[in-house]
Design a protein around this motif. Structure first.
Motif, PDB file in Angstrom:
ATOM      1  N   ALA A   6       0.838  -1.195   0.000  1.00 55.88           N
ATOM      2  CA  ALA A   6       0.000   0.000   0.000  1.00 55.88           C
ATOM      3  C   ALA A   6       0.873   1.246   0.000  1.00 55.88           C
ATOM      4  CB  ALA A   6      -0.912   0.003   1.222  1.00 55.88           C
ATOM      5  N   PHE A   7       0.384   2.255  -0.679  1.00 54.49           N
ATOM      6  CA  PHE A   7       1.022   3.565  -0.733  1.00 54.49           C
ATOM      7  C   PHE A   7       0.008   4.525  -0.144  1.00 54.49           C
ATOM      8  CE2 PHE A   7       2.558   0.814  -3.985  1.00 54.49           C
ATOM      9  CZ  PHE A   7       3.927   1.030  -4.042  1.00 54.49           C
ATOM     10  N   LEU A   8       0.335   5.115   0.997  1.00 56.17           N
ATOM     11  CA  LEU A   8      -0.650   5.864   1.774  1.00 56.17           C
ATOM     12  C   LEU A   8      -0.299   7.343   1.851  1.00 56.17           C
ATOM     13  CD1 LEU A   8      -3.157   5.736   3.613  1.00 56.17           C
ATOM     14  CD2 LEU A   8      -1.635   5.087   5.487  1.00 56.17           C
ATOM     15  N   CYS A   9      -1.204   8.170   1.336  1.00 55.29           N
ATOM     16  CA  CYS A   9      -1.096   9.621   1.462  1.00 55.29           C
ATOM     17  C   CYS A   9      -2.111  10.018   2.525  1.00 55.29           C
ATOM     18  CB  CYS A   9      -1.414  10.291   0.131  1.00 55.29           C
ATOM     19  SG  CYS A   9      -1.510  12.077   0.256  1.00 55.29           S
ATOM     20  N   CYS A  24       6.046  12.174  -2.278  1.00 50.78           N
ATOM     21  CA  CYS A  24       6.191  11.518  -3.566  1.00 50.78           C
ATOM     22  C   CYS A  24       5.505  10.153  -3.595  1.00 50.78           C
ATOM     23  CB  CYS A  24       7.668  11.373  -3.866  1.00 50.78           C
ATOM     24  SG  CYS A  24       8.616  10.865  -2.418  1.00 50.78           S
ATOM     25  N   VAL A  25       4.559   9.913  -2.725  1.00 50.64           N
ATOM     26  CA  VAL A  25       3.944   8.596  -2.591  1.00 50.64           C
ATOM     27  C   VAL A  25       3.222   8.184  -3.880  1.00 50.64           C
ATOM     28  CG1 VAL A  25       2.245   7.239  -1.309  1.00 50.64           C
ATOM     29  CG2 VAL A  25       3.770   8.774  -0.104  1.00 50.64           C
ATOM     30  N   LYS A  26       2.419   9.075  -4.457  1.00 52.50           N
ATOM     31  CA  LYS A  26       1.680   8.711  -5.674  1.00 52.50           C
ATOM     32  C   LYS A  26       2.633   8.465  -6.830  1.00 52.50           C
ATOM     33  CE  LYS A  26      -2.257   9.044  -8.378  1.00 52.50           C
ATOM     34  NZ  LYS A  26      -3.574   9.550  -8.579  1.00 52.50           N
ATOM     35  N   ASP A  27       3.660   9.285  -6.962  1.00 51.56           N
ATOM     36  CA  ASP A  27       4.644   9.076  -8.025  1.00 51.56           C
ATOM     37  C   ASP A  27       5.311   7.716  -7.880  1.00 51.56           C
ATOM     38  OD1 ASP A  27       4.100  11.579  -9.030  1.00 51.56           O
ATOM     39  OD2 ASP A  27       5.828  12.523  -8.047  1.00 51.56           O
ATOM     40  N   TYR A  28       5.622   7.330  -6.659  1.00 48.58           N
ATOM     41  CA  TYR A  28       6.276   6.044  -6.453  1.00 48.58           C
ATOM     42  C   TYR A  28       5.317   4.879  -6.704  1.00 48.58           C
ATOM     43  CZ  TYR A  28       9.361   2.490  -4.829  1.00 48.58           C
ATOM     44  OH  TYR A  28      10.121   1.373  -4.773  1.00 48.58           O
ATOM     45  N   VAL A  76      -3.815   4.922  -1.557  1.00 51.21           N
ATOM     46  CA  VAL A  76      -4.899   5.517  -0.779  1.00 51.21           C
ATOM     47  C   VAL A  76      -4.515   6.942  -0.414  1.00 51.21           C
ATOM     48  CG1 VAL A  76      -6.222   5.415   1.366  1.00 51.21           C
ATOM     49  CG2 VAL A  76      -5.604   3.309   0.190  1.00 51.21           C
ATOM     50  N   GLN A  77      -5.439   7.855  -0.674  1.00 47.61           N
ATOM     51  CA  GLN A  77      -5.253   9.252  -0.301  1.00 47.61           C
ATOM     52  C   GLN A  77      -6.440   9.615   0.574  1.00 47.61           C
ATOM     53  OE1 GLN A  77      -4.111  11.724  -3.594  1.00 47.61           O
ATOM     54  NE2 GLN A  77      -5.023  13.527  -2.678  1.00 47.61           N
ATOM     55  N   SER A  78      -6.217   9.563   1.897  1.00 50.54           N
ATOM     56  CA  SER A  78      -7.318   9.777   2.827  1.00 50.54           C
ATOM     57  C   SER A  78      -6.786  10.072   4.224  1.00 50.54           C
ATOM     58  CB  SER A  78      -8.193   8.517   2.890  1.00 50.54           C
ATOM     59  OG  SER A  78      -9.226   8.679   3.824  1.00 50.54           O
ATOM     60  N   SER A  79      -7.602  10.723   5.007  1.00 48.74           N
ATOM     61  CA  SER A  79      -7.274  10.947   6.415  1.00 48.74           C
ATOM     62  C   SER A  79      -8.277  10.237   7.321  1.00 48.74           C
ATOM     63  CB  SER A  79      -7.260  12.447   6.728  1.00 48.74           C
ATOM     64  OG  SER A  79      -8.523  13.016   6.442  1.00 48.74           O
ATOM     65  N   ASP A  92       0.913  -5.949   3.541  1.00 50.51           N
ATOM     66  CA  ASP A  92       2.164  -6.510   4.059  1.00 50.51           C
ATOM     67  C   ASP A  92       3.152  -5.399   4.408  1.00 50.51           C
ATOM     68  OD1 ASP A  92       1.377  -9.211   3.716  1.00 50.51           O
ATOM     69  OD2 ASP A  92       1.838  -9.055   1.587  1.00 50.51           O
ATOM     70  N   VAL A  93       3.163  -4.355   3.595  1.00 50.68           N
ATOM     71  CA  VAL A  93       4.040  -3.208   3.823  1.00 50.68           C
ATOM     72  C   VAL A  93       3.314  -1.968   3.317  1.00 50.68           C
ATOM     73  CG1 VAL A  93       5.281  -3.433   1.617  1.00 50.68           C
ATOM     74  CG2 VAL A  93       6.406  -2.341   3.543  1.00 50.68           C
ATOM     75  N   VAL A  94       3.546  -0.828   4.010  1.00 52.49           N
ATOM     76  CA  VAL A  94       2.873   0.423   3.650  1.00 52.49           C
ATOM     77  C   VAL A  94       3.915   1.530   3.530  1.00 52.49           C
ATOM     78  CG1 VAL A  94       1.133   2.124   4.316  1.00 52.49           C
ATOM     79  CG2 VAL A  94       0.787  -0.284   4.890  1.00 52.49           C
ATOM     80  N   PHE A  95       3.901   2.220   2.399  1.00 50.45           N
ATOM     81  CA  PHE A  95       4.782   3.364   2.178  1.00 50.45           C
ATOM     82  C   PHE A  95       4.028   4.641   2.539  1.00 50.45           C
ATOM     83  CE2 PHE A  95       6.679   0.184  -0.536  1.00 50.45           C
ATOM     84  CZ  PHE A  95       8.028   0.392  -0.353  1.00 50.45           C
ATOM     85  N   VAL A  96       4.662   5.499   3.345  1.00 51.51           N
ATOM     86  CA  VAL A  96       4.089   6.778   3.760  1.00 51.51           C
ATOM     87  C   VAL A  96       5.137   7.858   3.524  1.00 51.51           C
ATOM     88  CG1 VAL A  96       3.206   8.129   5.715  1.00 51.51           C
ATOM     89  CG2 VAL A  96       2.638   5.705   5.535  1.00 51.51           C
ATOM     90  N   GLY A  97       4.729   9.007   3.000  1.00 53.32           N
ATOM     91  CA  GLY A  97       5.656  10.106   2.762  1.00 53.32           C
ATOM     92  C   GLY A  97       6.005  10.842   4.043  1.00 53.32           C
ATOM     93  N   MET A  98       7.269  11.252   4.148  1.00 53.57           N
ATOM     94  CA  MET A  98       7.751  12.012   5.300  1.00 53.57           C
ATOM     95  C   MET A  98       7.750  13.499   4.934  1.00 53.57           C
ATOM     96  SD  MET A  98       8.986  11.681   8.416  1.00 53.57           S
ATOM     97  CE  MET A  98       9.737  10.078   8.655  1.00 53.57           C
TER      98      MET A  98
END
Length: 164
Positions: A6-9, A24-28, A76-79, A92-98
């Motif tokens: 998952a790529f989480l914004c 850069c989450v969506k780009d990745y 996912v782009q949500s709060s 299994d793994v989630v990417f989050v932008g810093m």
């Protein structure tokens, strides 16, 4: 092998903010998707985006597909707390932008804290300096492999995430 990525914004209005707050989450996510297609891997992709002024994202549709053997990518782009919990429970793994803002970093980290071990934080060397990153790593008790600079990610994803 990690098959559900998952790529989480965490800020649905991120694209309207100054560059310091954008990640850069969506780009990745899009890069990862292209790479999987180039390798002709079986792939299931889905995007859930909370749009300003529209109803909240529905939880009715499953975040990931049924086939456990297929690489599954979810952006996912949500709060919404419920959506974030669902993503972390299934991935299994989630990417989050810093973020480059300490206040924003704290807010994002508190949202992922219960799932800290599943999280990989993406950072951009053009926005974050090493001193700030060391402070964040020490304060949040993050392992070295949980902080990935965006320019290092392609080889990292291929070697460490997809081939575990």
């Amino acid at each position: 092998m990690n098959k559900k990525i998952a790529f989480l914004c965490l800020n649905p209005w991120e694209t309207f903010l100054p560059p310091t707050f954008q990640r850069c989450v969506k780009d990745y996510y899009q890069w990862t998707r292209r790479q999987a297609l180039l390798r002709e891997e079986s792939l299931y992709c889905q995007e859930k985006i909370e749009v300003y002024g529209e109803p909240k994202i529905s939880r009715g549709k499953k975040a990931f597909g049924e086939n456990e053997e297929t690489l599954q990518l979810l952006y996912v782009q949500s709060s919404q707390k419920e959506i974030i919990e669902e993503v972390f429970a299934m991935a299994d793994v989630v990417f989050v932008g810093m973020s480059g803002s300490k206040k924003e970093c704290d807010r994002r980290f508190l949202m992922v804290l219960p799932w800290q071990e599943k999280t990989i934080f993406l950072w951009d060397g053009r926005i974050l300096d090493e001193r700030f990153l060391e402070q964040i790593q020490r304060e949040y008790k993050l392992r070295d492999n949980q902080l990935m600079e965006i320019k290092q990610l392609p080889s990292y994803l291929t070697e460490a995430v997809m081939n575990q």
